[in-house]
Design an enzyme around this catalytic site. Structure first.
Site, PDB file in Angstrom:
ATOM      1  N   GLU A  47       0.870  -1.175   0.000  1.00  0.00           N
ATOM      2  CA  GLU A  47       0.000   0.000   0.000  1.00  0.00           C
ATOM      3  C   GLU A  47       0.902   1.218   0.000  1.00  0.00           C
ATOM      4  O   GLU A  47       1.714   1.387   0.918  1.00  0.00           O
ATOM      5  CB  GLU A  47      -0.904  -0.008   1.224  1.00  0.00           C
ATOM      6  CG  GLU A  47      -1.839   1.180   1.293  1.00  0.00           C
ATOM      7  CD  GLU A  47      -2.360   1.415   2.684  1.00  0.00           C
ATOM      8  OE1 GLU A  47      -2.278   2.575   3.149  1.00  0.00           O
ATOM      9  OE2 GLU A  47      -2.843   0.461   3.315  1.00  0.00           O
ATOM     10  N   CYS A  79      -2.976   7.595   5.122  1.00  0.00           N
ATOM     11  CA  CYS A  79      -2.927   7.184   3.715  1.00  0.00           C
ATOM     12  C   CYS A  79      -4.193   7.602   2.983  1.00  0.00           C
ATOM     13  O   CYS A  79      -4.209   7.666   1.753  1.00  0.00           O
ATOM     14  CB  CYS A  79      -2.714   5.678   3.607  1.00  0.00           C
ATOM     15  SG  CYS A  79      -3.882   4.700   4.576  1.00  0.00           S
TER      16      CYS A  79
END
Length: 455
Positions: A228, A261
């Site tokens: 990720e 994020c």
């Protein structure tokens, strides 16, 4: 916690490989008991863990208390699925011997990949770290785990690793079921490149994630890297969604000093008097936002540098200047200039927002581009349905999660969660790193054909 060198890494990985057959065959109820035991132990130790994590990361107590609960909750979630046999389901096709050609008996099911290397993230010292989602989901899939702790919170990592290791021992699992190591960059690459490692979990920067992806691809036998990485999480504000947008956007942008994020780094709006007023409100709120302490000195320095670099790009106007780490920043650019400059799509990790003012809906549509994201958001009103129906299929191509009239910060851990997206948000958009489906990354299918019943 093991302080190791590259020369000592082999024995750590071999312990994990030795534990793999046990985990492959262990009863689901026994594995679920381990997962629940880890969850309960983390919850019991929360009052000891949180102050240490606060000191190492500068994150507030309330945030870390919630993160500790989420970390334990991930283990409990997976324990329920393991106990229910979710990952050991079998698809069976019965034989039809008198068919031409005869159909065989086939059983298809999933097995664990084997030892998994997990890399802790800097911005979530609990939920994406030593006992984070990658570790919990890999153990739930029946894979041994070696965690490379993040150097930003070594003591927190040690405490959590000790808790997990104690539960592994107490439940009678092999030592190699879970191990946590510290080391330099050579150790990190050594984990990815070792032939006994069968998969990698990573949360962090695009640069490092890509380094691991390339290293894994160059192995004689390549392995999957579930990474990720960067995401700007674009927000599209249609005419009916302008009212009240600024009041929700700036708190989302500055939440956690922008170090999520899912931070909403870019906002697209269509030029109008209402949009101009909304921009003024965003500017006012961003200028008044408190300055926060960032996770590390390196992150703080990069934030100021990248925010200032963005503001120096052609056509960009600075609305709220970033002069200090942790200070909210805001800039504006036209849709036409945004389309011409791919650098404006790069993530600025921190509380910095870029407002893109488009002259029309068609220009907004042209701004969507092809860069992948973890999430995207669409703000609209009752009269915008036709525009949403045009915009949505385009946004689907660049995002793993689409939020309607809301903000992306905050990810629910549940059955329907999708936390992943097209590159560079993630290395494989077909999977999620959060929620009940996360263990599927660490499994592979096997089919038995015409196996005897005792098999």
């Amino acid at each position: 916690m093991l302080e190791i060198t590259i020369s000592e890494l082999d024995s750590v990985i071999r312990r994990a490989a030795d534990a793999a057959p046990f985990l492959r065959s262990v009863e689901g109820s026994v594995l679920a008991d381990l997962l629940d035991g880890i969850a309960n132990a983390l919850t019991t130790a929360k009052a000891e863990i949180v102050p240490v994590a606060m000191r190492e990361t500068h994150l507030p107590e309330a945030r870390l208390n919630g993160e500790c609960d989420r970390t334990a909750g991930q283990f409990r979630n997976h324990a329920l699925d393991v106990r229910a046999g979710r990952f050991k389901a079998v698809d069976v096709v019965t034989a039809i011997p008198d068919r031409t050609p005869p159909r065989p008996n086939i059983s298809r099911f999933m097995i664990p990949l084997g030892p998994i290397a997990v890399f802790g993230a800097s911005n979530f010292p609990l939920a994406y770290s030593v006992a984070g989602g990658d570790t919990a989901s890999a153990l739930a899939a029946g894979c041994p785990v070696i965690v490379k702790a993040h150097p930003a919170h070594p003591e927190t990592s040690r405490m959590v690793a000790d808790i997990v290791s104690a539960q592994v021992k107490a439940h009678g699992f092999p030592e190699g079921t879970f191990q946590c190591v510290h080391g330099d960059n050579a150790v990190s690459l050594g984990l990815v490149e070792h032939p006994l490692i069968k998969g990698v979990g990573f949360t962090g920067s695009l640069r490092v994630g890509r380094l691991f992806m390339d290293a894994a691809a160059k192995r004689p036998v390549p392995i999957p890297v579930f990474a990720e990485m960067g995401s700007v999480n674009p927000m599209f504000v249609l005419p009916g969604g302008v009212a009240g947008f600024a009041e929700g956007y700036v708190p989302s942008l500055t939440l956690g000093v922008g170090q999520f994020c899912t931070n909403p780094g870019i906002v697209f709006g269509i030029d109008s008097p209402e949009w101009t007023a909304s921009k003024s409100k965003m500017q006012e709120l961003a200028a008044a936002a408190p300055v926060g302490k960032m996770l590390t000195d390196g992150i703080a320095e990069n934030y100021v540098r990248l925010a200032q670099t963005t503001c120096r790009q052609e056509g960009v106007s600075t609305l709220v200047e970033v002069t200090n780490p942790g200070q909210a920043g805001l800039a504006e650019v036209s849709g036409a200039d945004f389309i011409k400059n791919p650098h404006l799509q790069e993530e600025v990790f921190g509380p910095f927002g870029l407002i893109v003012t488009c002259k029309s809906f068609d220009e907004m549509l042209a701004c969507v581009g092809t860069q992948g994201n973890l999430s995207s958001s669409i703000h609209f009103g009752p009269d915008d349905q036709a525009l949403v129906e045009i915009l949505l299929p385009v946004v689907e191509q660049i995002a793993g999660r689409i939020v309607f009239n809301g903000f992306p910060t905050g990810v629910e851990v549940c059955e329907a969660t999708q936390h992943g997206g097209p590159y560079p948000a993630a290395s494989d958009s077909r999977f999620t790193s959060v929620g009940n489906h996360a263990p599927e990354r660490w499994l592979r299918p096997v089919a038995y054909q015409n196996a005897p019943r005792w098999v």
